[in-house]
Scaffold this motif. Structure first.
Motif, PDB file in Angstrom:
ATOM      1  N   CYS A  32       0.838  -1.205   0.000  1.00 20.50           N
ATOM      2  CA  CYS A  32       0.000   0.000   0.000  1.00 20.50           C
ATOM      3  C   CYS A  32       0.869   1.250   0.000  1.00 20.50           C
ATOM      4  O   CYS A  32       0.510   2.255  -0.585  1.00 20.50           O
ATOM      5  N   GLU A  33       2.029   1.175   0.692  1.00 26.44           N
ATOM      6  CA  GLU A  33       2.901   2.345   0.793  1.00 26.44           C
ATOM      7  C   GLU A  33       4.292   1.985   0.280  1.00 26.44           C
ATOM      8  O   GLU A  33       4.733   0.841   0.397  1.00 26.44           O
TER       9      GLU A  33
ATOM     10  N   HIS B  27      -3.408   8.525   2.902  1.00 26.97           N
ATOM     11  CA  HIS B  27      -4.723   8.466   3.540  1.00 26.97           C
ATOM     12  C   HIS B  27      -5.833   8.485   2.488  1.00 26.97           C
ATOM     13  O   HIS B  27      -6.899   7.936   2.698  1.00 26.97           O
ATOM     14  N   TYR B  28      -5.548   9.200   1.390  1.00 28.58           N
ATOM     15  CA  TYR B  28      -6.608   9.416   0.407  1.00 28.58           C
ATOM     16  C   TYR B  28      -6.096   9.185  -1.008  1.00 28.58           C
ATOM     17  O   TYR B  28      -5.411  10.041  -1.565  1.00 28.58           O
TER      18      TYR B  28
ATOM     19  N   LEU C 189      -5.074   3.394   8.071  1.00 27.09           N
ATOM     20  CA  LEU C 189      -4.481   4.345   7.121  1.00 27.09           C
ATOM     21  C   LEU C 189      -5.119   4.211   5.736  1.00 27.09           C
ATOM     22  O   LEU C 189      -5.388   5.190   5.063  1.00 27.09           O
ATOM     23  N   GLU C 190      -5.389   2.959   5.325  1.00 27.74           N
ATOM     24  CA  GLU C 190      -5.913   2.725   3.978  1.00 27.74           C
ATOM     25  C   GLU C 190      -7.424   2.512   3.965  1.00 27.74           C
ATOM     26  O   GLU C 190      -7.980   2.065   2.955  1.00 27.74           O
TER      27      GLU C 190
ATOM     28  N   LEU D 165     -10.666  -1.567  -3.252  1.00 26.85           N
ATOM     29  CA  LEU D 165      -9.745  -2.308  -4.130  1.00 26.85           C
ATOM     30  C   LEU D 165      -9.909  -3.810  -3.938  1.00 26.85           C
ATOM     31  O   LEU D 165      -9.972  -4.572  -4.909  1.00 26.85           O
ATOM     32  N   GLN D 166      -9.950  -4.225  -2.662  1.00 27.36           N
ATOM     33  CA  GLN D 166     -10.064  -5.661  -2.363  1.00 27.36           C
ATOM     34  C   GLN D 166     -11.341  -6.240  -2.962  1.00 27.36           C
ATOM     35  O   GLN D 166     -11.337  -7.314  -3.545  1.00 27.36           O
TER      36      GLN D 166
END
Ligand SMILES: [Zn+2]
Length: 298
Positions: free
Chosen positions: A28-29, A56-57, A81-82, A89-90
């Motif tokens: 994710c990051e 965050h966005y 955070l996500e 997405l999932q």
């Protein structure tokens, strides 16, 4: 002839099957992509966000859905955070490997203590980090705690390459231990020094350095800076004499610049994570860079 051909085909199939397939890792990051590169050098790694994006966005774009659909494992900070984009997405990727609760969905916040949990109690409005601060990659000690967590999960998903992952982890740990000692020594003069922040992006770093965040340009966590709030910080900033006003690359730093000019305190705009395609592409480079920049204010 046909028999020979089919026999040849069968051998080819066998050869393909016996070659261990490199894992496809979705992070994710970018910090977790950088760490994964070191812990799984053979893997195909993709990061959903980059250093100029606010993690965050972000938008659940089709290209991200396609990446998650092909992933063997997803590695994310977690601690909500996500929360604004990963569930979408999932859902749309429809990949059972990376559903919540599956072995391929790794939320790192579940394996460490987060800080600043208490803040939620003080704000009547919805707090941006109710599960504590999720920007924990900026604490070298927490990164050291998380590397074996990632490695173990990779080994569980890809047991055939288990030894390779173990070896990569050991090498990384030896290197990281020495780097941490070096950084601690370099950072010693910063202990107890005041600093002004914008959001809690650098909280783990300032905690690790023993610095004191004396003011936050965000009126409330997650609420962008306003001029009225920046004005209210002038007296305090002059009085506390912080070493710097910290912002990061994805933030709007107008209020910080204004406060810096008004109080003659140095404004530092720093990367909050690695720049995978730039010069600061590893966590080692990131800490080297952050410490040098903050140190230079002395
Ligand atoms: Zn945040």
């Amino acid at each position: 002839m046909q028999r020979i051909a089919s026999k040849f085909f069968a051998i080819c199939l066998l050869a393909v099957a016996s070659t261990a397939q490199a894992l496809t890792i979705f992070t994710c990051e970018p910090e977790w992509a950088a760490l994964s590169r070191e812990l799984a050098p053979e893997a195909k790694i993709f990061s959903a966000t980059h250093v100029y994006q606010d993690p965050h966005y972000i938008e659940a774009r089709p290209s991200l859905i396609a990446k998650l659909a092909k992933a063997d494992i997803a590695i994310c900070s977690g601690a909500a955070l996500e929360a604004g984009w990963l569930p979408a997405l999932q859902k749309r990727a429809g990949n059972r490997m990376v559903r919540d609760g599956a072995e391929g969905m790794l939320y790192l916040s579940e394996f460490i203590e987060t800080i600043e949990k208490h803040e939620a109690e003080f704000f009547s409005t919805e707090h941006v980090h109710p599960e504590g601060n999720p920007h924990f990659h900026l604490d070298p000690d927490r990164v050291a705690e998380l590397a074996p967590v990632i490695s173990k999960r990779l080994q569980a998903i890809d047991p055939e390459s288990s030894l390779d992952y173990q070896k990569a982890l050991e090498q990384w740990q030896t290197k990281w231990k020495l780097l941490t000692i070096k950084w601690k020594m370099k950072a010693a003069p910063l202990k107890g020094k005041p600093v002004v922040i914008q959001h809690t992006s650098f909280s783990y770093l300032t905690h690790w350095l023993g610095m004191n965040a004396v003011a936050d340009l965000e009126p409330e966590p997650g609420v962008p800076p306003t001029m009225a709030h920046a004005q209210s910080l002038v007296v305090k900033t002059r009085e506390k004499q912080p070493v710097a006003i910290l912002t990061n690359w994805y933030q709007n730093d107008r209020a910080a610049q204004w406060l810096a000019e008004k109080t003659e305190v140095k404004h530092l705009n720093l990367p909050a994570t690695v720049d995978l395609k730039g010069e600061i592409s590893t966590l080692q480079h990131l800490f080297d860079h952050l410490l040098s920049e903050i140190q230079a204010t002395q």
